[in-house]
Design a protein around this motif. Structure first.
Motif, PDB file in Angstrom:
ATOM      1  N   TRP A  30       0.770  -0.782  -0.068  1.00 59.55           N
ATOM      2  CA  TRP A  30      -0.111   0.352   0.349  1.00 59.55           C
ATOM      3  C   TRP A  30       0.744   0.950  -0.231  1.00 59.55           C
ATOM      4  CZ3 TRP A  30      -5.092   0.985  -0.588  1.00 59.55           C
ATOM      5  CH2 TRP A  30      -6.133  -0.081  -0.562  1.00 59.55           C
ATOM      6  N   ALA A  85      -9.282  -9.871  -8.712  1.00 59.31           N
ATOM      7  CA  ALA A  85      -9.784  -9.843  -8.079  1.00 59.31           C
ATOM      8  C   ALA A  85     -10.572 -11.005  -7.484  1.00 59.31           C
ATOM      9  CB  ALA A  85     -11.116  -8.111  -7.329  1.00 59.31           C
ATOM     10  N   ARG A  89     -10.186 -14.679  -5.193  1.00 55.23           N
ATOM     11  CA  ARG A  89     -10.545 -14.386  -4.483  1.00 55.23           C
ATOM     12  C   ARG A  89     -11.414 -15.963  -4.487  1.00 55.23           C
ATOM     13  NH1 ARG A  89     -16.329 -16.015  -5.979  1.00 55.23           N
ATOM     14  NH2 ARG A  89     -17.450 -16.292  -4.002  1.00 55.23           N
ATOM     15  N   LEU A 195      -3.005  -6.051  -5.846  1.00 48.58           N
ATOM     16  CA  LEU A 195      -2.900  -4.403  -5.613  1.00 48.58           C
ATOM     17  C   LEU A 195      -2.262  -3.872  -6.481  1.00 48.58           C
ATOM     18  CD1 LEU A 195      -2.508  -4.526  -1.712  1.00 48.58           C
ATOM     19  CD2 LEU A 195      -4.093  -4.106  -2.916  1.00 48.58           C
ATOM     20  N   HIS A 198      -4.613  -2.761  -9.346  1.00 51.65           N
ATOM     21  CA  HIS A 198      -6.206  -2.871  -9.436  1.00 51.65           C
ATOM     22  C   HIS A 198      -5.043  -1.071  -9.083  1.00 51.65           C
ATOM     23  CE1 HIS A 198      -8.804  -5.063  -7.998  1.00 51.65           C
ATOM     24  NE2 HIS A 198      -7.683  -5.750  -7.307  1.00 51.65           N
ATOM     25  N   ILE A 202      -6.804   1.977 -11.356  1.00 49.72           N
ATOM     26  CA  ILE A 202      -6.753   3.882 -10.694  1.00 49.72           C
ATOM     27  C   ILE A 202      -6.601   4.663 -12.165  1.00 49.72           C
ATOM     28  CG2 ILE A 202      -6.879   5.345  -8.526  1.00 49.72           C
ATOM     29  CD1 ILE A 202      -6.995   2.836  -6.722  1.00 49.72           C
ATOM     30  N   ILE A 205      -8.593   5.053 -14.760  1.00 45.73           N
ATOM     31  CA  ILE A 205      -9.662   5.914 -15.034  1.00 45.73           C
ATOM     32  C   ILE A 205      -9.672   7.739 -14.606  1.00 45.73           C
ATOM     33  CG2 ILE A 205     -11.652   6.332 -12.422  1.00 45.73           C
ATOM     34  CD1 ILE A 205     -11.198   3.229 -12.077  1.00 45.73           C
TER      35      ILE A 205
ATOM     36  N   THR B  21     -15.077 -12.966  -0.057  1.00 47.20           N
ATOM     37  CA  THR B  21     -16.748 -11.940  -0.202  1.00 47.20           C
ATOM     38  C   THR B  21     -17.341 -12.319  -0.840  1.00 47.20           C
ATOM     39  OG1 THR B  21     -15.008 -10.079  -0.224  1.00 47.20           O
ATOM     40  CG2 THR B  21     -16.911  -9.801  -1.074  1.00 47.20           C
ATOM     41  N   TYR B  26     -19.217  -8.578  -6.646  1.00 47.29           N
ATOM     42  CA  TYR B  26     -18.095  -8.448  -7.511  1.00 47.29           C
ATOM     43  C   TYR B  26     -18.711  -7.602  -8.349  1.00 47.29           C
ATOM     44  CZ  TYR B  26     -14.122 -10.009  -4.142  1.00 47.29           C
ATOM     45  OH  TYR B  26     -13.246 -10.421  -3.775  1.00 47.29           O
ATOM     46  N   LEU B  30     -18.481  -4.365 -10.465  1.00 48.17           N
ATOM     47  CA  LEU B  30     -18.085  -4.069 -12.356  1.00 48.17           C
ATOM     48  C   LEU B  30     -19.363  -3.778 -12.940  1.00 48.17           C
ATOM     49  CD1 LEU B  30     -16.295  -4.659 -14.574  1.00 48.17           C
ATOM     50  CD2 LEU B  30     -16.962  -7.410 -14.900  1.00 48.17           C
ATOM     51  N   LYS B  63     -15.600   5.519  -9.260  1.00 48.01           N
ATOM     52  CA  LYS B  63     -14.761   4.853 -10.090  1.00 48.01           C
ATOM     53  C   LYS B  63     -14.037   3.575  -8.965  1.00 48.01           C
ATOM     54  CE  LYS B  63     -15.746   4.716 -14.652  1.00 48.01           C
ATOM     55  NZ  LYS B  63     -15.322   5.426 -15.991  1.00 48.01           N
ATOM     56  N   VAL B  64     -13.025   5.390  -8.422  1.00 50.29           N
ATOM     57  CA  VAL B  64     -11.949   4.311  -7.641  1.00 50.29           C
ATOM     58  C   VAL B  64     -11.612   4.358  -6.439  1.00 50.29           C
ATOM     59  CG1 VAL B  64     -10.102   5.479  -5.918  1.00 50.29           C
ATOM     60  CG2 VAL B  64     -10.305   6.207  -9.012  1.00 50.29           C
ATOM     61  N   VAL B  67     -13.490   0.846  -6.768  1.00 46.67           N
ATOM     62  CA  VAL B  67     -12.672  -0.381  -6.576  1.00 46.67           C
ATOM     63  C   VAL B  67     -11.457  -0.510  -5.669  1.00 46.67           C
ATOM     64  CG1 VAL B  67      -9.813  -0.569  -7.826  1.00 46.67           C
ATOM     65  CG2 VAL B  67     -11.942   0.326  -9.254  1.00 46.67           C
ATOM     66  N   ILE B  68     -11.171   1.109  -4.583  1.00 40.26           N
ATOM     67  CA  ILE B  68     -10.112   0.370  -3.622  1.00 40.26           C
ATOM     68  C   ILE B  68     -11.601  -0.488  -2.900  1.00 40.26           C
ATOM     69  CG2 ILE B  68      -9.767   1.958  -1.387  1.00 40.26           C
ATOM     70  CD1 ILE B  68      -8.860   4.102  -3.203  1.00 40.26           C
ATOM     71  N   PHE B  71     -13.099  -4.040  -4.408  1.00 37.84           N
ATOM     72  CA  PHE B  71     -11.682  -4.844  -4.933  1.00 37.84           C
ATOM     73  C   PHE B  71     -10.908  -4.797  -4.029  1.00 37.84           C
ATOM     74  CE2 PHE B  71     -14.717  -5.434  -8.098  1.00 37.84           C
ATOM     75  CZ  PHE B  71     -14.292  -5.337  -9.247  1.00 37.84           C
ATOM     76  N   MET B  72     -10.121  -3.556  -3.444  1.00 40.70           N
ATOM     77  CA  MET B  72      -9.332  -4.741  -3.035  1.00 40.70           C
ATOM     78  C   MET B  72      -9.316  -4.384  -0.797  1.00 40.70           C
ATOM     79  SD  MET B  72      -7.147  -0.910  -4.336  1.00 40.70           S
ATOM     80  CE  MET B  72      -5.562  -0.933  -4.564  1.00 40.70           C
ATOM     81  N   GLU B  74     -10.220  -6.029   1.135  1.00 39.23           N
ATOM     82  CA  GLU B  74      -9.710  -8.018   2.415  1.00 39.23           C
ATOM     83  C   GLU B  74      -8.022  -6.285   2.663  1.00 39.23           C
ATOM     84  OE1 GLU B  74     -12.116 -10.184   1.862  1.00 39.23           O
ATOM     85  OE2 GLU B  74     -11.625 -10.313   0.239  1.00 39.23           O
ATOM     86  N   THR B  75      -7.733  -6.360   1.731  1.00 43.73           N
ATOM     87  CA  THR B  75      -6.670  -5.284   2.638  1.00 43.73           C
ATOM     88  C   THR B  75      -6.396  -3.966   3.201  1.00 43.73           C
ATOM     89  OG1 THR B  75      -5.603  -5.192   0.665  1.00 43.73           O
ATOM     90  CG2 THR B  75      -4.173  -6.840   1.666  1.00 43.73           C
ATOM     91  N   GLU B  76      -7.648  -3.612   2.586  1.00 39.72           N
ATOM     92  CA  GLU B  76      -7.763  -2.028   1.716  1.00 39.72           C
ATOM     93  C   GLU B  76      -8.588  -2.155   3.721  1.00 39.72           C
ATOM     94  OE1 GLU B  76     -11.290  -0.785   2.458  1.00 39.72           O
ATOM     95  OE2 GLU B  76     -10.724   0.735   2.613  1.00 39.72           O
TER      96      GLU B  76
END
Lengths: 218, 114, 570
Positions: A30, A85, A89, A195, A198, A202, A205, B21, B26, B30, B63-64, B67-68, B71-72, B74-76
């Motif tokens: 991160w 993602a 999973r 990560l 993604h 981002i 985007i 999840t 997901y 999307l 959108k960001v 995604v964060i 999609f992210m 588990e760690t986020e």
């Protein structure tokens, strides 16, 4: 689906246990993502300043980009983000084959992104829109158009480089997943790669509206 | 089982990871992302002046965030990583904000020497 | 266990494997620290050589020694090398690398292989840049202002910029490593507010490294691209703005100076606490101050651009913020002073360096405030006043703290005691030489001598000669530690675990430490617990005499040694 021997994670000597190791690795990733935000951020900052100074010229220039291709590329990256993602999973649910295919799919979509972008570059080259190499535009907006395309190539160039690196890494990981290198208790590397991917998504985007969507209503 | 993995209570045994999840999350995300994409492309074709830029920026931010946060996720989910991701954007905002402030206020009062 | 018992046959981290390959492939943070120290020292003397050329040239007003462009290359060389290959890495990669895991009770940093990769990036980038600087050189100044650097300079800009770009990743990865280390690897009981202030300093520094350096990387890449393509975003003919470069460059380069000073501030707190024998006054404010400096330091960069054409309103905002960032620094100076008050002060060499830091940093900082006022900056910018200001904080500040730290932890790192009388002499000589070199420059700047000029008006000669004379004294003072420290490696008295009777986890293990740092879990106390006894924990001392002699407390075999007194360390 094969019954898997659940892999025990190897703990490096500086860590006390697998949880500490995993949490350290993800925090590190991160932090790396934060540095990438700032790295690309310089280009976005330059873009913002230049666009504020030359809003009309940038609108004219943006109309010269290929909005259809750009939109498809955006969709491709968004789908690829969801694929990876889902891939992580799948590994957590011990569905190795599915995970491998999902990672491979992500990589393939990344390749398609690069191919489409290559077509964009080629078209722009033919229209003499490549500053430094072959740039020939006329009119009062020509300098601003050149400025815009400098930024366009810098931003999409650095971004494509990151996509390429991701494509390679994720492709290799897809193979390694198929060979059983990861399991539900041992897949931190996959999470880190996801990560990274993604982040690549981002960045795009933000690139998409900045480059392709100015002044489209003419 | 709490989804939050608390750093301070890490114990010697390997903590089980948070539950997986559901697939539907997901797919919905999307769908939302692609819808937002269509929205930004569509509105770009309509002449809305400055609002075009505002809408595009807002859509990008949404959108960001999707995604964060999905999609992210588990760690986020840890407070620390949330802070880290915010830090990058905040710092970028500082750079762009203060630099733009210079460019936007130049003509208001010319420097005494120029 | 008494000193008479046979010592456990655990090799220390130096003895473990002598082969060169073992050193070059090591994952041990302590060895990596020493690898860095070798590189840092090498680059320091290279940068010093360039400074020598500069000061020699400035002895005469006509600048007879160097041609104008050669002079430009000399100060560029000096700036590039000293900033990126000496100052920014110095304390974090040497003392930071060595001490951080020890101070938090860990076995290593979070990512040891990344740590080694950082060193290779540093050395590779450094050597590459030096090659480009020597074979042709660059004359833009270390600040690479456009459009000169992108369009008009006929020198190796592209190569030098590429070299610094590579080295930047070393910085980023080191910062990342340290942040994760402090978050993840603190030993049981080591909560955030028990951490030594040096750890807080390194942590704050690492935040700056991680958030600022990527901006430099991309900015340098943009210079390289514009140079290569002949066109780019800083090009005025396209409607770009050279000031955009300055904004991007200084967004990194101002926080960069906090990378240079924050670790030094941490070091000074450690040293002062030890040689006053008490807790640092206002510990929490010290930590908050360092974080405040790290954060606010990102918001002041425009004070480098007051005369560049920046808008007046922006200049005002940056000026006010620059005044604000001085407040936490001032708090720290007050707290160090308060720590000294009515303390049991002894003046070993590290303490001399630390006290020198406090005074010189304060002078440098105050002159920084003067420059932060646009009205004062107008006549003073681009003069020697600025040169004096930043040398006071960077050399009078950071370098003195670095040397203080080297001396303070020398026994821990090498297991040897250095010669205290030579060290004190060098410290005092350095203080004298430094002030002789740089104080005249304040006056020169005030009188109007511009910086980065190879010649000057005749009325400035006296002060320039004084400054150059000071530089020669300074050179001797920098060479002396090399000599007596190296001498001590062979002939110095062996050090025990805790020759200073200091507090902190690193003093609970052997000198030098074993590879895994601690043979027994260290005992965590409150920070700077000088009012309590040193923990009687850790491995028995390695072979050799404990510090003994006239001081109270006498030498004991385990844990604390004698209280530090001047004579006993001779």
């Amino acid at each position: 689906m094969n019954a898997e021997v659940l892999q025990a994670p190897a703990v490096e000597e500086q860590f006390d246990d697998p949880t500490q190791q995993r949490e350290a690795a993800t925090l590190g990733m991160w932090l790396f993502l934060a540095t990438e935000i700032l790295f690309f951020g310089v280009l976005f900052a330059s873009y913002t300043v230049c666009r504020v100074l030359h809003s009309e010229g940038f609108a004219v220039a943006s109309r010269r980009t290929d909005m259809l291709l750009g939109s498809i590329e955006t969709a491709v990256l968004l789908v690829s983000s969801s694929l990876i993602a889902l891939g992580v999973r799948a590994v957590r649910m011990n569905e190795r084959r599915l995970a491998s295919w999902l990672f491979a799919g992500t990589s393939a979509l990344g390749i398609s992104f690069l191919v489409m972008h290559g077509f964009e570059y080629h078209k722009e080259y033919e229209e003499h829109l490549v500053p430094g190499l072959d740039f020939a535009q006329s009119g009062a907006n020509a300098p601003a158009i050149e400025l815009f395309f400098c930024l366009y190539y810098f931003i999409t160039g650095f971004h494509s480089l990151h996509v390429f690196i991701g494509v390679v890494v994720i492709g290799v990981l897809a193979i390694r997943i198929a060979r059983g290198a990861f399991g539900p208790r041992h897949h931190t590397t996959l999470e880190l790669a996801a990560l990274y991917w993604h982040l690549v998504d981002i960045v795009w985007i933000f690139v998409y509206p900045a480059i392709y969507l100015i002044g489209r209503a003419g | 089982m709490s989804r939050q993995e608390s750093l301070s209570s890490a114990t010697k045994e390997d903590k089980a990871e948070p539950p997986v999840t559901p697939l539907s999350h997901y797919l919905w995300v999307l769908a939302a992302l692609l819808a937002l994409l269509a929205l930004s492309a569509g509105t770009a074709l309509i002449k809305l002046g400055t609002w075009n830029t505002v809408i595009n920026l807002l859509i990008a931010v949404m959108k960001v965030l999707l995604v964060i946060s999905v999609f992210m996720h588990e760690t986020e989910a840890r407070k620390l990583t949330r802070l880290t991701s915010a830090l990058g954007f905040i710092w970028l905002a500082m750079l762009i904000g203060l630099a733009l402030f210079d460019f936007l206020t130049r003509s208001l009062v010319p420097a005494p020497w120029g | 266990m008494s000193a008479a018992d046979p010592v456990m046959a655990v090799p220390n981290f130096l003895d473990r494997d002598y082969r060169l390959r073992a050193w070059l492939t090591t994952h041990d943070h302590k060895r990596i620290a020493i690898l860095y120290a070798l590189g840092i020292t090498f680059f320091f003397f290279l940068g010093g050589a360039a400074a020598t050329l500069i000061r020699l040239n400035l002895i005469t007003p006509d600048g007879a020694l160097l041609k104008a462009q050669t002079y430009n290359k000399a100060f560029t060389f000096h700036g590039v090398v000293m900033v990126w290959f000496f100052l920014i890495p110095s304390i974090p990669t040497t003392l930071g690398n060595f001490l951080l895991p020890l101070m938090i009770g860990a076995r290593d940093v979070a990512f040891p292989r990344l740590n080694l990769a950082s060193w290779y990036l540093y050395m590779g980038g450094g050597l590459f840049t030096i090659a480009a600087l020597v074979a042709g050189g660059v004359d833009t100044g270390w600040t690479f202002y456009t459009p000169f650097s992108t369009m008009f300079s006929n020198t190796n800009v592209f190569l030098v910029v590429a070299g610094v770009f590579i080295t930047g990743f070393s910085s980023i990865l080191t910062g990342l490593n340290f942040i994760v280390t402090v978050h993840s690897l603190r030993t049981r009981g080591m909560s955030w507010f028990r951490l030594p202030l040096f750890v807080w300093g390194i942590y704050a520094t690492s935040l700056v490294m991680v958030l600022a350096t990527p901006v430099l990387a991309m900015t340098l890449a943009l210079i390289a691209l514009e140079r290569g393509l002949g066109v780019g975003v800083f090009d005025p003919s396209l409607g770009g703005d050279p000031l955009l470069f300055q904004h991007l460059f200084w967004f990194y380069s101002h926080p960069a100076v906090y990378i240079m000073i924050l670790p030094a501030m941490g070091l000074v707190s450690e040293i002062i606490a030890c040689f006053v024998r008490r807790r640092v006054f206002g510990y929490r404010f010290m930590t908050y101050s360092m974080l405040a400096i790290a954060v606010i330091g990102f918001l002041v960069w425009g004070h480098h651009m007051f005369v560049s054409g920046q808008s007046l309103y922006a200049s005002m905002v940056f000026s006010i913020l620059s005044f604000v960032v001085a407040v936490p620094s001032a708090i720290k100076v007050f707290n160090w002073t308060a720590t000294l008050r009515k303390g049991d002060i002894t003046l070993e060499a590290p303490m001399l360096y630390a006290l020198g830091f406090v005074g010189l940093f304060m002078l440098g900082g105050l002159t920084g405030l003067m420059l932060a006022a646009p009205a004062l900056d107008m006549p003073l910018t681009d003069t020697y006043f600025v040169v004096a200001h930043f040398h006071y904080v960077m050399v009078g500040g950071s370098v003195m703290a670095y040397l203080g730290g080297i001396h303070y932890w020398w026994p821990k790192i090498t297991g040897r005691l250095y010669s205290e009388s030579w060290a004190r002499f060098a410290a005092i000589l350095m203080f004298f030489g430094f002030n002789l070199t740089f104080f005249p420059q304040y006056i020169l700047g005030y009188e109007g001598m511009p910086r980065r000029y190879y010649s000057y008006l005749p009325q400035f000669q006296v002060l320039n000669v004084l400054s150059s004379a000071g530089a020669s004294v300074l050179a001797v003072a920098y060479l002396l530690p090399i000599l007596y420290l190296l001498w001590s490696l062979r002939y110095g008295e062996r050090a025990g675990n805790n020759p200073w009777n200091a507090r902190g986890l690193e003093w609970q293990t052997r000198s030098p430490p074993p590879k895994e740092n601690f043979l027994e879990p260290p005992v965590v106390q409150e920070a700077y617990a000088y009012d309590q006894a040193a923990p009687n924990a850790g491995a028995p001392p390695n072979i050799g005499t404990q510090v003994s002699g006239g001081g109270p407390g006498g030498g004991t075999a385990s844990g604390g040694g004698a209280a530090p007194t001047g004579e006993s360390l001779q």
